[in-house]
Design an enzyme around this catalytic site. Structure first.
Site, PDB file in Angstrom:
ATOM      1  N   ASP A 153       0.622  -1.200   0.096  1.00 48.19           N
ATOM      2  CA  ASP A 153       0.010  -0.067   0.004  1.00 48.19           C
ATOM      3  C   ASP A 153       0.843   1.348   0.063  1.00 48.19           C
ATOM      4  O   ASP A 153       0.288   2.297   0.261  1.00 48.19           O
ATOM      5  CB  ASP A 153      -0.855   0.041   1.359  1.00 48.19           C
ATOM      6  CG  ASP A 153      -2.323  -0.332   1.315  1.00 48.19           C
ATOM      7  OD1 ASP A 153      -2.508  -0.875  -0.055  1.00 48.19           O
ATOM      8  OD2 ASP A 153      -3.059  -0.376   2.149  1.00 48.19           O
ATOM      9  N   CYS A 246     -19.504 -11.647  -9.847  1.00 52.55           N
ATOM     10  CA  CYS A 246     -20.389 -10.658  -9.106  1.00 52.55           C
ATOM     11  C   CYS A 246     -21.737 -11.135  -9.749  1.00 52.55           C
ATOM     12  O   CYS A 246     -22.968 -11.086  -9.093  1.00 52.55           O
ATOM     13  CB  CYS A 246     -20.500  -9.312  -9.369  1.00 52.55           C
ATOM     14  SG  CYS A 246     -19.223  -8.631  -8.136  1.00 52.55           S
ATOM     15  N   CYS A 249     -25.659  -9.721  -8.940  1.00 57.31           N
ATOM     16  CA  CYS A 249     -25.529  -9.498  -7.525  1.00 57.31           C
ATOM     17  C   CYS A 249     -25.389  -7.767  -7.415  1.00 57.31           C
ATOM     18  O   CYS A 249     -24.399  -7.614  -8.042  1.00 57.31           O
ATOM     19  CB  CYS A 249     -24.697 -10.242  -6.584  1.00 57.31           C
ATOM     20  SG  CYS A 249     -24.558  -9.598  -4.851  1.00 57.31           S
ATOM     21  N   CYS A 256     -24.466   0.158   0.855  1.00 53.03           N
ATOM     22  CA  CYS A 256     -23.574   1.293   1.238  1.00 53.03           C
ATOM     23  C   CYS A 256     -24.463   2.491   1.854  1.00 53.03           C
ATOM     24  O   CYS A 256     -25.476   2.857   1.111  1.00 53.03           O
ATOM     25  CB  CYS A 256     -22.815   1.852  -0.010  1.00 53.03           C
ATOM     26  SG  CYS A 256     -21.773   3.361   0.571  1.00 53.03           S
ATOM     27  N   CYS A 272     -17.315   8.083   1.120  1.00 57.28           N
ATOM     28  CA  CYS A 272     -17.348   6.851   1.586  1.00 57.28           C
ATOM     29  C   CYS A 272     -16.891   6.991   3.037  1.00 57.28           C
ATOM     30  O   CYS A 272     -15.790   7.735   3.372  1.00 57.28           O
ATOM     31  CB  CYS A 272     -16.131   6.101   0.951  1.00 57.28           C
ATOM     32  SG  CYS A 272     -15.600   4.486   1.700  1.00 57.28           S
ATOM     33  N   CYS A 302     -19.597  -2.974   2.863  1.00 57.17           N
ATOM     34  CA  CYS A 302     -19.696  -3.551   1.412  1.00 57.17           C
ATOM     35  C   CYS A 302     -18.907  -4.876   1.153  1.00 57.17           C
ATOM     36  O   CYS A 302     -19.292  -5.662   0.212  1.00 57.17           O
ATOM     37  CB  CYS A 302     -19.238  -2.646   0.263  1.00 57.17           C
ATOM     38  SG  CYS A 302     -17.563  -1.680   0.624  1.00 57.17           S
ATOM     39  N   CYS A 306     -21.269  -9.183   1.119  1.00 56.71           N
ATOM     40  CA  CYS A 306     -20.804 -10.014   0.020  1.00 56.71           C
ATOM     41  C   CYS A 306     -20.862 -11.496   0.169  1.00 56.71           C
ATOM     42  O   CYS A 306     -20.588 -12.100   1.193  1.00 56.71           O
ATOM     43  CB  CYS A 306     -19.347  -9.503  -0.305  1.00 56.71           C
ATOM     44  SG  CYS A 306     -18.938 -10.510  -1.981  1.00 56.71           S
TER      45      CYS A 306
HETATM   46 FE1  SF4 Z   1     -19.984  -8.459  -6.349  1.00 53.73          FE
HETATM   47 FE2  SF4 Z   1     -20.202  -8.941  -3.575  1.00 53.73          FE
HETATM   48 FE3  SF4 Z   1     -21.063  -6.761  -4.332  1.00 53.73          FE
HETATM   49 FE4  SF4 Z   1     -22.384  -9.016  -4.834  1.00 53.73          FE
HETATM   50  S1  SF4 Z   1     -21.816  -8.116  -2.815  1.00 53.73           S
HETATM   51  S2  SF4 Z   1     -21.859  -7.200  -6.180  1.00 53.73           S
HETATM   52  S3  SF4 Z   1     -20.840 -10.468  -5.264  1.00 53.73           S
HETATM   53  S4  SF4 Z   1     -18.669  -7.643  -4.623  1.00 53.73           S
HETATM   54 FE1  SF4 Z   2     -19.958   2.327   1.424  1.00 50.81          FE
HETATM   55 FE2  SF4 Z   2     -18.255   0.422   1.501  1.00 50.81          FE
HETATM   56 FE3  SF4 Z   2     -17.331   2.895   1.935  1.00 50.81          FE
HETATM   57 FE4  SF4 Z   2     -18.799   1.535   3.648  1.00 50.81          FE
HETATM   58  S1  SF4 Z   2     -16.640   0.824   2.864  1.00 50.81           S
HETATM   59  S2  SF4 Z   2     -19.264   3.614   3.039  1.00 50.81           S
HETATM   60  S3  SF4 Z   2     -20.200   0.238   2.329  1.00 50.81           S
HETATM   61  S4  SF4 Z   2     -18.303   2.076  -0.030  1.00 50.81           S
END
Ligand code: SF4
Ligand code: SF4
Length: 443
Positions: A153, A246, A249, A256, A272, A302, A306
């Site tokens: 990073d 994905c 989905c 978010c 974010c 997020c 998943c």
């Molecule tokens: Fe892709 Fe996971 Fe987001 Fe669903 S939750 S769109 S599988 S990254």
């Molecule tokens: Fe949205 Fe993901 Fe940022 Fe959380 S980490 S605010 S869910 S983009």
């Protein structure tokens, strides 16, 4: 020595490139990396997209992302002095998942949520020495006297793109690298070396191949990117999980709380929670604050939603130092205001408390800003004393957000003491932005 700093020792069968690449992967596994793949250094596959993303002014205060555009596109140019050119890129991943946060902690507004990568010590300090070790291992085999480039990073390398191409995982719509066998809780790192190692075959199908322009112009994505496949020689612990994508989905996008996704694969950091609570040094826009809930450092939403993070694989042992410390998982928000543990209010206590923690990155004033927002969202009168202390803090950033939080409690409970504390603060406050926050809180 050659110009690349390599001693010609190709006569020994033990040092043929094939053997060396396999030995590198084995050594990486011994060091504790869960994934290790090797690629030829070439042009970064999605540099155009990243440049468009920067051009759309997405980086915010992360100005370091705008530097070294040419090297980001051409990582071989990262070689300094006699070290280069770099010919091989070793992409590594560490799985840091430990456990899902119990709802009793996650949903308790009196506690501050910390992103799970930060539950232990700072992963940069844990992984960097391992990268040096891996580079040293290669040098001991080739006789190279120059150093490879070890990055976690910390340099202009598009790790997630390279991880995708290397076959470590596909890039999800949440912009995370997702290993179908292990999920997205991955820390990525890279080592660039001048040796020509044998390479894993690149992965051809990339959801990231969506055109940058299409994304920027309004998301022509139709959900039809097809499957992504791990190379056959790295099927992971469960061969049944070798394909992934994905598909249709969109859970992460809709979950978010701040609507930070401009669309699939495209995040606007300036909406974010992770950006605001970790990277930003500025006041959080007022309209975003209520959506932070009790998140005081980063956000995992997020990833939590998943489906690829339903654990399928038996996990390998966690790297030393990453293990969660009990007091960093979801600490009570008010604890850091107590006279015996004043780490939100006292610089020295903060440095002592978080000396090896990733939370240092946000600095005390940033963390106090984040905690004030969480206290405002909690809205409980038991936070009044703490917020009144923050209203006197040396950092304007803290004072302004303390005023906002006090205003929330006044609005909810009509507390006279809080209103008069705000009125007193307005009389002595000289910072224009803080004054505007106090005035808004009193309105
Ligand atoms: Fe892709 Fe996971 Fe987001 Fe669903 S939750 S769109 S599988 S990254
Ligand atoms: Fe949205 Fe993901 Fe940022 Fe959380 S980490 S605010 S869910 S983009």
């Amino acid at each position: 020595m050659t110009s690349a700093g390599l001693t010609s020792r190709q006569d020994s069968p033990a040092r043929q490139p094939d053997d060396l690449a396999a030995a590198v992967v084995r050594h990486a596994r011994r060091l504790g990396f869960d994934r290790c793949r090797i690629l030829p250094v070439g042009d970064a596959p999605h540099a155009d997209f990243f440049d468009s993303w920067l051009a759309a002014d997405r980086a915010g205060e992360m100005s370091y992302l705008t530097r070294h555009a040419t090297k980001r596109r051409r990582p071989d140019l990262l070689a300094e002095g006699e070290a280069g050119p770099f010919r091989s890129l070793i992409v590594l991943a560490v799985d840091y998942h430990q456990f899902d946060l119990p709802p009793a902690l996650r949903d308790d507004p009196s506690r501050g949520l910390i992103a799970s990568y930060a539950w232990g010590d700072d992963y940069h300090e844990i992984i960097r020495p391992l990268l040096y070790d891996l580079d040293g291992f290669i040098r001991s085999r080739t006789g190279r006297t120059t150093l490879g480039k070890c990055l976690v990073d910390t340099g202009p390398v598009l790790e997630r793109d390279w991880a995708h191409v290397a076959g470590i995982g596909f890039t999800g719509k949440n912009c995370c690298t997702i290993d179908p066998a292990a999920g997205s809780w991955l820390l990525l790192a890279t080592v660039l070396v001048p040796e020509t190692l044998t390479y894993a075959p690149p992965v051809a199908t990339t959801p990231g191949s969506v055109s940058a322009q299409a994304v920027l112009e309004g998301l022509s994505w139709d959900g039809s990117y097809g499957a992504w496949e791990l190379p056959a020689d790295d099927a992971g612990p469960d061969a049944a999980t070798r394909t992934g994508a994905c598909g249709r989905c969109t859970r992460c996008l809709s979950a978010c709380p701040t609507r930070a996704f401009v669309g699939p694969y495209h995040l606007d950091p300036q909406r974010c929670i992770s950006y605001w609570t970790i990277e930003a040094r500025q006041p959080v826009p007022r309209d975003l604050r209520p959506h932070f809930g009790n998140r005081i450092f980063g956000c995992d939403i997020c990833q939590e939603v998943c489906p690829w993070n339903r654990r399928l694989a038996q996990r390998s042992p966690l790297l030393d130092g990453l293990h969660a410390r009990a007091d960093r998982i979801a600490p009570p928000l008010l604890e850091g205001f107590a006279p015996e543990t004043p780490y939100w209010l006292d610089e020295q206590a903060f440095r002592q408390k978080f000396r090896r923690s990733p939370l240092r990155r946000a600095k005390r004033s940033g963390m106090l800003r984040n905690v004030c927002i969480a206290l405002g969202n909690w809205g409980d009168p038991s936070a009044l004393l703490a917020l009144r202390s923050a209203l006197h803090d040396s950092a304007a950033l803290a004072r302004g957000h303390a005023a906002w939080a006090l205003g929330r409690i006044v609005a909810l409970h009509g507390h006279d003491g809080a209103a008069s504390a705000l009125a007193d603060a307005l009389e002595r406050e000289s910072d224009e932005w803080v004054r505007s926050e106090i005035a808004a809180a009193l309105a």
